[in-house]
Design a protein around this motif. Structure first.
Motif, mmCIF file in Angstrom:
data_model
loop_
_atom_site.group_PDB
_atom_site.id
_atom_site.type_symbol
_atom_site.label_atom_id
_atom_site.label_comp_id
_atom_site.label_asym_id
_atom_site.label_seq_id
_atom_site.Cartn_x
_atom_site.Cartn_y
_atom_site.Cartn_z
ATOM 1 N N ARG A 117 0.709 -9.087 11.091
ATOM 2 C CA ARG A 117 0.153 -8.936 10.038
ATOM 3 C C ARG A 117 -0.983 -8.562 9.025
ATOM 4 N NH1 ARG A 117 -1.416 -15.738 11.038
ATOM 5 N NH2 ARG A 117 0.801 -16.524 11.424
ATOM 6 N N THR A 118 -0.271 -7.482 9.338
ATOM 7 C CA THR A 118 -1.549 -6.698 8.511
ATOM 8 C C THR A 118 -0.564 -5.536 8.071
ATOM 9 O OG1 THR A 118 -3.659 -6.606 10.725
ATOM 10 C CG2 THR A 118 -3.234 -4.678 8.288
ATOM 11 N N MET A 119 -0.370 -5.610 6.374
ATOM 12 C CA MET A 119 0.543 -4.321 5.644
ATOM 13 C C MET A 119 -0.383 -2.751 6.297
ATOM 14 S SD MET A 119 1.285 -5.168 1.926
ATOM 15 C CE MET A 119 0.195 -4.249 0.839
ATOM 16 N N HIS A 120 0.074 -2.028 6.151
ATOM 17 C CA HIS A 120 0.991 -0.030 6.177
ATOM 18 C C HIS A 120 1.669 0.351 4.843
ATOM 19 C CE1 HIS A 120 -1.782 -1.472 10.172
ATOM 20 N NE2 HIS A 120 -0.780 -2.190 10.570
ATOM 21 N N VAL A 121 0.610 1.366 4.436
ATOM 22 C CA VAL A 121 1.197 2.058 3.385
ATOM 23 C C VAL A 121 1.380 3.505 4.096
ATOM 24 C CG1 VAL A 121 0.745 2.389 1.109
ATOM 25 C CG2 VAL A 121 -0.271 0.512 1.654
ATOM 26 N N ASN A 122 2.607 4.009 3.327
ATOM 27 C CA ASN A 122 2.325 5.732 3.834
ATOM 28 C C ASN A 122 2.660 5.238 2.204
ATOM 29 O OD1 ASN A 122 3.822 7.650 3.443
ATOM 30 N ND2 ASN A 122 5.188 6.959 5.527
ATOM 31 N N VAL A 123 1.092 6.564 1.931
ATOM 32 C CA VAL A 123 0.855 6.891 0.840
ATOM 33 C C VAL A 123 1.603 7.402 0.392
ATOM 34 C CG1 VAL A 123 -0.928 8.076 -0.698
ATOM 35 C CG2 VAL A 123 -1.846 5.906 2.079
ATOM 36 N N LEU A 124 2.295 9.209 0.933
ATOM 37 C CA LEU A 124 3.301 9.550 0.778
ATOM 38 C C LEU A 124 3.865 9.384 0.700
ATOM 39 C CD1 LEU A 124 2.334 12.682 3.778
ATOM 40 C CD2 LEU A 124 1.403 12.417 1.592
ATOM 41 N N LYS A 125 4.529 9.080 0.877
ATOM 42 C CA LYS A 125 6.276 8.178 0.489
ATOM 43 C C LYS A 125 5.634 7.237 -1.031
ATOM 44 C CE LYS A 125 9.015 7.453 4.591
ATOM 45 N NZ LYS A 125 10.096 6.145 4.880
#
Length: 236
Positions: free
Chosen positions: A222-230
């Motif tokens: 339920r936690t969002m994680h973002v691939n910042v480089l992508k």
């Protein structure tokens, strides 16, 4: 001789030096550590959904956020910005009669602040040599944030949400889960993101779903994680 003085003045007062030497972080310690006229702050806790300041009320205290996240709102509906550790709330105007332009609401489970009487801070800033530069740097930072937000709102929907994710990650001190993925703050949900980007909640949901399909976003427990480089690569 004159040329040397000019060089020294430029070194003392060029914008980069001023920004570093009179940062909001250093202002906090200037208030606490100054030997001649230290002023005393008070620690206060706000629970989620509590307001630190409400729009159009008299601002007689200035808040230094120690932990947690605060949301700035206009007309209690538009989300303007987010403030977190080391940010200052209530320092925009040096007039004691100033009314708040925005409401400031705690959105994390708890917000811990150090509060000072505005009148004491104003007196200290005006009486300290170069004290006004702390206010100048603060206002420059506020203007920069405002311009970034205006630029964000000019973008088409997908880019707007992508840039908003990056802005929030940068500003809200999201922690890294591991090298590529960065944890997005839990307290900023889709509804808040919609109000921040001035978009329909369904549009936000659809764009986030698309980013998930592209493996730019991962939802884990339920936690969002973002691939910042992508995400940066996609936006460029």
């Amino acid at each position: 001789m004159m040329n040397q003085q000019t060089k020294e003045m430029h070194f003392l007062y060029n914008s980069e030096t001023v920004t570093q030497e009179f940062s909001e972080h250093k202002f906090y310690y200037f208030l606490q550590k100054d030997l001649f006229s230290p002023i005393e702050g008070t620690i206060k806790k706000f629970k989620k959904h509590e307001f630190l300041i409400t729009e159009k009320e008299m601002v007689d205290e200035i808040y230094f956020i120690q932990s947690g996240c605060v949301m700035a709102m206009k007309n209690y509906s538009r989300v303007i910005d987010f403030y977190t550790e080391e940010d200052i709330v209530g320092f925009d105007c040096l007039l004691l009669t100033d009314l708040a332009a925005h409401s400031f609401k705690a959105i994390s489970d708890e917000v811990l602040i150090m509060k000072y009487k505005k009148s004491e801070i104003i007196e200290k800033v005006l009486n300290a040599q170069e004290g006004y530069l702390y206010h100048y740097v603060h206002m420059q930072n506020q203007i920069k944030r405002l311009l970034e937000k205006e630029e964000l709102l000019r973008q088409p929907s997908e880019k707007r949400i992508g840039f908003a994710l990056l802005q929030i990650i940068k500003g809200c001190g999201a922690r890294k889960r591991y090298s590529e993925l960065v944890t997005f703050p839990k307290h900023i949900n889709k509804g808040i993101l919609a109000k921040y980007t001035n978009l329909n909640p369904n549009t936000v949901t659809n764009v986030l779903q698309k980013l998930q399909e592209e493996s730019i976003i991962q939802v884990i427990q339920r936690t969002m994680h973002v691939n910042v480089l992508k995400l940066q690569s996609k936006l460029s």
